[in-house]
Design an enzyme around this catalytic site. Structure first.
Site, PDB file in Angstrom:
ATOM      1  N   CYS A  47      28.789  43.399   4.841  1.00 55.64           N
ATOM      2  CA  CYS A  47      28.189  42.100   4.499  1.00 55.64           C
ATOM      3  C   CYS A  47      28.815  40.882   5.184  1.00 55.64           C
ATOM      4  O   CYS A  47      28.085  40.043   5.725  1.00 55.64           O
ATOM      5  CB  CYS A  47      28.199  41.882   2.989  1.00 55.64           C
ATOM      6  SG  CYS A  47      28.474  43.318   2.002  1.00 55.64           S
TER       7      CYS A  47
ATOM      8  N   ARG B 154      37.110  52.998   3.506  1.00 57.66           N
ATOM      9  CA  ARG B 154      37.601  52.651   2.174  1.00 57.66           C
ATOM     10  C   ARG B 154      38.721  53.617   1.807  1.00 57.66           C
ATOM     11  O   ARG B 154      38.585  54.831   2.002  1.00 57.66           O
ATOM     12  CB  ARG B 154      36.472  52.719   1.131  1.00 57.66           C
ATOM     13  CG  ARG B 154      35.367  51.722   1.417  1.00 57.66           C
ATOM     14  CD  ARG B 154      34.232  51.803   0.406  1.00 57.66           C
ATOM     15  NE  ARG B 154      33.139  50.929   0.794  1.00 57.66           N
ATOM     16  CZ  ARG B 154      31.980  50.834   0.134  1.00 57.66           C
ATOM     17  NH1 ARG B 154      31.784  51.574  -0.952  1.00 57.66           N
ATOM     18  NH2 ARG B 154      31.038  50.014   0.565  1.00 57.66           N
TER      19      ARG B 154
ATOM     20  N   GLN C  80      27.275  53.187   6.622  1.00 56.92           N
ATOM     21  CA  GLN C  80      26.480  52.613   5.537  1.00 56.92           C
ATOM     22  C   GLN C  80      25.213  52.012   6.124  1.00 56.92           C
ATOM     23  O   GLN C  80      25.278  51.232   7.068  1.00 56.92           O
ATOM     24  CB  GLN C  80      27.300  51.518   4.841  1.00 56.92           C
ATOM     25  CG  GLN C  80      26.604  50.873   3.659  1.00 56.92           C
ATOM     26  CD  GLN C  80      27.008  51.484   2.339  1.00 56.92           C
ATOM     27  OE1 GLN C  80      27.136  52.701   2.243  1.00 56.92           O
ATOM     28  NE2 GLN C  80      27.207  50.671   1.335  1.00 56.92           N
TER      29      GLN C  80
ATOM     30  N   ASP D  85      23.207  49.558   5.753  1.00 59.28           N
ATOM     31  CA  ASP D  85      23.052  48.261   5.098  1.00 59.28           C
ATOM     32  C   ASP D  85      21.875  47.477   5.651  1.00 59.28           C
ATOM     33  O   ASP D  85      21.475  47.639   6.808  1.00 59.28           O
ATOM     34  CB  ASP D  85      24.309  47.417   5.329  1.00 59.28           C
ATOM     35  CG  ASP D  85      25.314  47.573   4.213  1.00 59.28           C
ATOM     36  OD1 ASP D  85      24.899  47.548   3.045  1.00 59.28           O
ATOM     37  OD2 ASP D  85      26.507  47.724   4.513  1.00 59.28           O
TER      38      ASP D  85
ATOM     39  N   HIS E  31      20.572  43.172   5.032  1.00 61.37           N
ATOM     40  CA  HIS E  31      20.707  41.917   4.306  1.00 61.37           C
ATOM     41  C   HIS E  31      19.443  41.101   4.541  1.00 61.37           C
ATOM     42  O   HIS E  31      19.009  40.935   5.678  1.00 61.37           O
ATOM     43  CB  HIS E  31      21.944  41.154   4.769  1.00 61.37           C
ATOM     44  CG  HIS E  31      23.208  41.925   4.551  1.00 61.37           C
ATOM     45  ND1 HIS E  31      23.880  42.573   5.559  1.00 61.37           N
ATOM     46  CD2 HIS E  31      23.890  42.207   3.413  1.00 61.37           C
ATOM     47  CE1 HIS E  31      24.930  43.197   5.059  1.00 61.37           C
ATOM     48  NE2 HIS E  31      24.958  42.996   3.765  1.00 61.37           N
TER      49      HIS E  31
ATOM     50  N   LYS F 125      22.751  44.244  -9.737  1.00 65.33           N
ATOM     51  CA  LYS F 125      22.180  45.195  -8.783  1.00 65.33           C
ATOM     52  C   LYS F 125      21.237  46.167  -9.479  1.00 65.33           C
ATOM     53  O   LYS F 125      21.316  46.402 -10.685  1.00 65.33           O
ATOM     54  CB  LYS F 125      23.286  45.968  -8.065  1.00 65.33           C
ATOM     55  CG  LYS F 125      24.192  46.777  -8.995  1.00 65.33           C
ATOM     56  CD  LYS F 125      25.228  47.573  -8.218  1.00 65.33           C
ATOM     57  CE  LYS F 125      26.095  48.403  -9.154  1.00 65.33           C
ATOM     58  NZ  LYS F 125      26.920  49.397  -8.464  1.00 65.33           N
TER      59      LYS F 125
ATOM     60  N   HIS G 207      21.569  42.359  -0.677  1.00 71.74           N
ATOM     61  CA  HIS G 207      22.234  43.481  -0.008  1.00 71.74           C
ATOM     62  C   HIS G 207      21.456  44.717  -0.444  1.00 71.74           C
ATOM     63  O   HIS G 207      21.202  44.886  -1.637  1.00 71.74           O
ATOM     64  CB  HIS G 207      23.676  43.684  -0.503  1.00 71.74           C
ATOM     65  CG  HIS G 207      24.546  42.486  -0.446  1.00 71.74           C
ATOM     66  ND1 HIS G 207      25.577  42.353   0.454  1.00 71.74           N
ATOM     67  CD2 HIS G 207      24.579  41.352  -1.199  1.00 71.74           C
ATOM     68  CE1 HIS G 207      26.200  41.211   0.247  1.00 71.74           C
ATOM     69  NE2 HIS G 207      25.612  40.589  -0.754  1.00 71.74           N
TER      70      HIS G 207
END
Length: 635
Positions: free
Chosen positions: A332, A361, A379, A381, A383, A462, A508
Site C-alpha cells: 500500500c 513478513r 500479494q 493487491d 488500490h 474490511k 485496498h
C-alpha cells in the site's frame, strides 16, 4: 421482564430466569441441544441468570459459541481423565480451538498412543456418568489457597497474575475442579463422540524460557456420525496435503537454506504464471492499470503509513547509508507514492491501480506451514482511489470481480465484515463513514454476512471472503478494506468540480490474497488434478516403443504449436507403467501412439475424466482441448 429472542420474538417472565429456562420456554428440543447463550452480546453459561430486560440467543452446537462451550467442556473431561489415570500429572490450560480442543499437562514423560486410547475410553466413561457441572467463585487469596492444596502450581500462577480484587471462577465436575471463566455445558453426558488425535510439546505460556509441557489434542461432537464425517475429512485432507502433492508433482520445494521462503520449480512456475496471466486479463477488462513498487523503502515512509508503529514486529529491517529501511510487508505505501506522481481531477476517479508485489513478513518458525504460511509471498493487491459518492459502486464492482474468480474454481464462500479494532488510527467519524460504506454495499447487493466486531485492519474496516473447498474446509483469501487514514497521512488530493482540493477515499483489495497460499489451497481443493487450463502439463504423449518416437514427436510438436502444454515420455519402459506414471501426475489427457495410430494418422486418447476414449483425429482433439482451455472449464 422482557426477553427479546434473536428472531425478534419477545417473551415476558415474572421472575429472573436462567438461559436454560429461557430455552425450555421456547421448546424442550432446543433446551436439550442448547450449549450456551448470548445475553446482550456476551456469551454466557446456560446456568446464567437473567434478571432484567435483555436480548438473548440460545446457542446449540451449530453455533460457534455453542461449539466452544461444548469443546471447552470436553477439554475439562480430558483433564479429569488424566487426573484419574495419571494423578501425578499437573494441569495447565485447556481451551477449545478450531475443530476441537487441547489441554497441556506437566508430566515426566510424553503420553503414548496407548495412553491416549486409555484416556479416550475414560472420557467416554465420564460422559456416561452424566456428571453435573457446577460453577462457584472464590476471592483471589482463597482461590490461590484452594489450588495450592490441590498441588496445581500452574493454576496458582495463573491466579496470582489476576488483580488483587478479582473474584475467581471455578467449574467442578465430580472429583475434578478446574480454574475457568467458562462457559460450560450443564453436564458431561452430551459429549459422547470423542477422539484424541495427537500429542505435541508446548512451552508453558508459549515462552521458550518456560518448561516444555505435553499437549494432547482432540475433538468432540454430539453425534458419532458427525465425528466420523470429520475424521473422514481429516484423512482426505492428509491425502490432499499440498506439501506432499507439491513434492510429488514437482511444483515447489521448502528448503532448510530458506525456511519459510518457497522455491518454485519449473512446473510450479507454469501454474503460478498461468494464474497471474488470468489475473492480468480480468483486471485489464475491469479497468485496472498495473504498477510495480520497490521491495525496500525507508523508515520515514513506514512511519508515515503507520506500519512502523503498528506492524514493526512483523517487518524485516536493514540499514542503508546509515538510514533505517524496511522490506515491505504490504504494497500500500508504495501505491500512495505512485498516486502522488500526478495531479488528479475528480474526472480521473475512480482510479484502479493493481500490483503483484513481493512482500516479506516475519513469521515465527513454528507457524510456518508449506505455502499456507510463508515469510515471503506475492500479494495481488489493488488500490482504488475514489470519491465518497463512489464507495458503494466500487465495492459492488470488487465483490462481483472476486465472485467471478471464486466461481471459476468451484469455490463456495461466505462473507464477514470486520469492524474497528482497539489498535487503530483515525477519527470516529472516518471509521463510521468507512464501516457504513461497506455495510451499504453488502446490504444493497443482498449479500448475507457475519459481523466480526473489532477484527478490522488498524487503518480501516474490511470485508473478508472465506472460501469453502471441495472437502468443506474454509480459507480466508479475498479482502476489501476501506481506508480513509492513508490518504490523509500521505496528503493525497484530487481537484473537485468547484476547483477545491479534496481527499480521495481508498479501497485496498485482493482476490487471491497471497498467490502462494492460493496455489496451496488449489492443490488441496483439486487434489493436484487441476483443470485443463491450469495444469502445468496438459497432455502427455506416450509412444508404445522407440519405433514410434518420431510420430510421437510430431504429435507433440502439433500440440505445442497450438499453445498446448505437452510432454513426451521416451523412456524405455512398458506402456502400462508410463500410463500409470502419467495418471499419478494428474495429467488431464494422455495420448498413446503405436503402429495403428501412425498408419491411420490418428492418436489413442485417454482422459482423466472419461478414461479410455479410443482413437481420435489429432485435429479434433486439438479443437476440443483448446475450447476447454479458452472457456476454463472445470473437469
Amino acid at each position: 421482564m422482557k426477553i427479546t429472542l434473536k428472531d425478534g420474538v419477545v417473551k415476558e417472565f415474572d421472575n429472573a430466569v436462567s438461559v436454560l429456562e429461557i430455552a425450555k420456554s421456547i421448546s424442550e428440543g432446543l433446551a436439550r441441544n442448547a450449549c450456551a447463550g448470548i445475553v446482550d452480546g456476551e456469551v454466557k453459561d446456560l446456568r446464567y441468570v437473567v434478571d432484567k430486560d435483555a436480548e438473548v440467543s440460545i446457542c446449540t452446537f451449530e453455533d460457534e459459541a455453542g461449539k466452544i462451550a461444548f469443546r471447552h467442556t470436553a477439554s475439562h473431561m480430558l483433564a479429569q481423565a488424566v487426573k484419574r489415570l495419571y494423578p501425578e500429572a499437573k494441569i495447565a490450560i485447556g481451551p477449545a480451538i478450531a475443530d476441537g480442543f487441547y489441554y497441556d499437562f506437566d508430566r515426566e514423560k510424553a503420553f503414548t498412543q496407548e495412553e491416549l486410547e486409555a484416556l479416550e475410553a475414560e472420557m467416554k466413561k465420564i460422559a456416561k456418568e452424566d456428571i453435573a457441572i457446577e460453577k462457584f467463585e472464590l476471592p483471589r487469596e482463597e482461590a490461590i489457597k484452594y489450588m495450592e492444596e490441590r498441588e496445581e502450581p500452574y493454576k496458582v500462577e495463573l491466579i496470582q497474575d489476576l488483580p488483587e480484587d478479582a473474584v475467581i471462577s471455578f467449574y467442578k465436575q465430580g472429583d475434578f475442579t478446574d480454574l475457568c471463566a467458562g462457559p460450560h455445558l450443564m453436564s458431561t453426558k452430551t459429549v459422547k463422540a470423542i477422539k484424541l488425535t495427537s500429542v505435541a510439546g508446548a512451552y508453558w505460556r508459549g515462552s521458550e524460557k518456560n518448561k516444555m509441557l505435553s499437549r494432547i489434542y482432540g475433538t468432540a461432537y454430539p453425534k458419532a456420525s458427525e465425528l466420523e464425517a470429520y475424521l473422514t475429512m481429516i484423512e482426505e485432507a492428509k491425502k490432499r496435503d499440498h506439501r506432499k502433492l507439491g513434492k510429488e508433482l514437482k511444483l515447489f520445494a521448502m528448503l532448510d537454506e530458506g525456511p519459510g521462503f518457497p522455491f518454485f520449480l519449473p512446473k510450479g512456475m507454469v501454474l503460478k504464471n498461468t494464474l497471474l496471466e488470468y489475473w492480468r486479463q480480468i483486471h485489464k477488462e475491469d479497468g485496472y492499470v498495473e504498477i510495480s513498487t520497490p521491495i525496500i523503502l525507508n523508515r520515514e515512509l513506514w512511519y508515515r503509513s503507520g506500519h512502523w508503529d503498528h506492524y514493526k514486529d512483523n517487518m524485516y529491517t536493514t540499514v542503508i547509508d546509515e538510514e533505517d529501511y524496511a522490506v515491505k510487508p504490504m504494497n500500500c505505501p508504495g501505491g500512495m507514492l505512485v498516486y502522488k506522481q500526478d495531479m488528479h481531477s475528480y474526472r480521473d476517479l475512480p482510479m484502479r491501480v493493481a500490483e503483484i508485489g513481493l512482500v516479506h513478513r516475519h513469521e515465527k518458525s513454528g507457524a510456518l506451514h508449506g505455502l499456507m504460511r510463508v515469510r515471503c509471498f506475492n500479494q495481488d493487491d489493488a488500490h482504488i482511489f475514489m470519491t465518497e459518492e463512489q464507495i458503494k459502486d466500487e465495492i459492488s464492482g470488487v465483490i462481483r470481480l472476486i465472485d467471478s474468480v471464486y466461481s471459476l474454481f468451484g469455490f463456495k464462500y461466505h462473507i464477514e465484515l470486520s469492524t474497528r479494532p482497539e489498535d487503530s488510527m483515525g477519527s470516529d467519524e472516518a471509521w463510521e463513514i468507512a464501516t457504513a460504506g461497506l455495510q451499504n454495499a453488502l446490504d444493497e447487493n443482498g449479500i448475507n454476512y457475519v459481523v466480526n466486531e473489532g477484527d478490522g485492519a488498524f487503518y480501516g474496516p474490511k470485508i473478508d471472503f472465506h472460501l469453502e473447498d471441495s472437502i468443506g474446509r474454509t480459507w480466508q483469501c479475498g479482502t476489501i478494506q476501506l481506508d480513509m487514514q492513508m490518504p490523509e497521512r500521505f496528503e493525497l488530493e484530487y481537484t473537485a468540480p468547484d476547483g477545491s482540493k479534496k481527499r480521495p477515499v481508498m479501497i485496498h483489495r485482493v482476490c487471491f490474497g497471497s498467490i502462494e497460499r492460493f496455489i496451496g489451497i488449489l492443490i488441496e481443493h483439486f487434489a493436484g488434478a487441476f483443470p485443463v487450463w491450469l495444469s502445468p502439463v496438459q497432455v502427455k504423449v506416450l509412444p508404445i516403443s522407440e519405433k514410434f518416437a518420431d510420430y510421437a514427436n510430431s504429435v507433440a510438436a502439433a500440440l505445442d504449436a497450438e499453445g498446448i502444454r505437452v510432454e513426451t515420455d521416451h523412456r524405455a519402459e512398458k506402456i502400462g507403467y508410463k500410463i500409470r506414471e502419467a495418471r499419478n501426475e494428474r495429467t488431464p489427457y494422455i495420448i498413446v501412439v503405436g503402429e495403428k495410430d501412425q498408419e491411420a494418422n490418428m492418436v489413442s486418447l485417454r482422459s482423466r475424466k472419461n478414461g479410455e476414449e479410443g482413437q481420435v483425429a489429432l485435429a479434433d482433439f486439438i479443437a476440443r482441448i483448446k475450447e476447454e482451455i479458452e472457456t476454463k472449464v472445470l473437469d
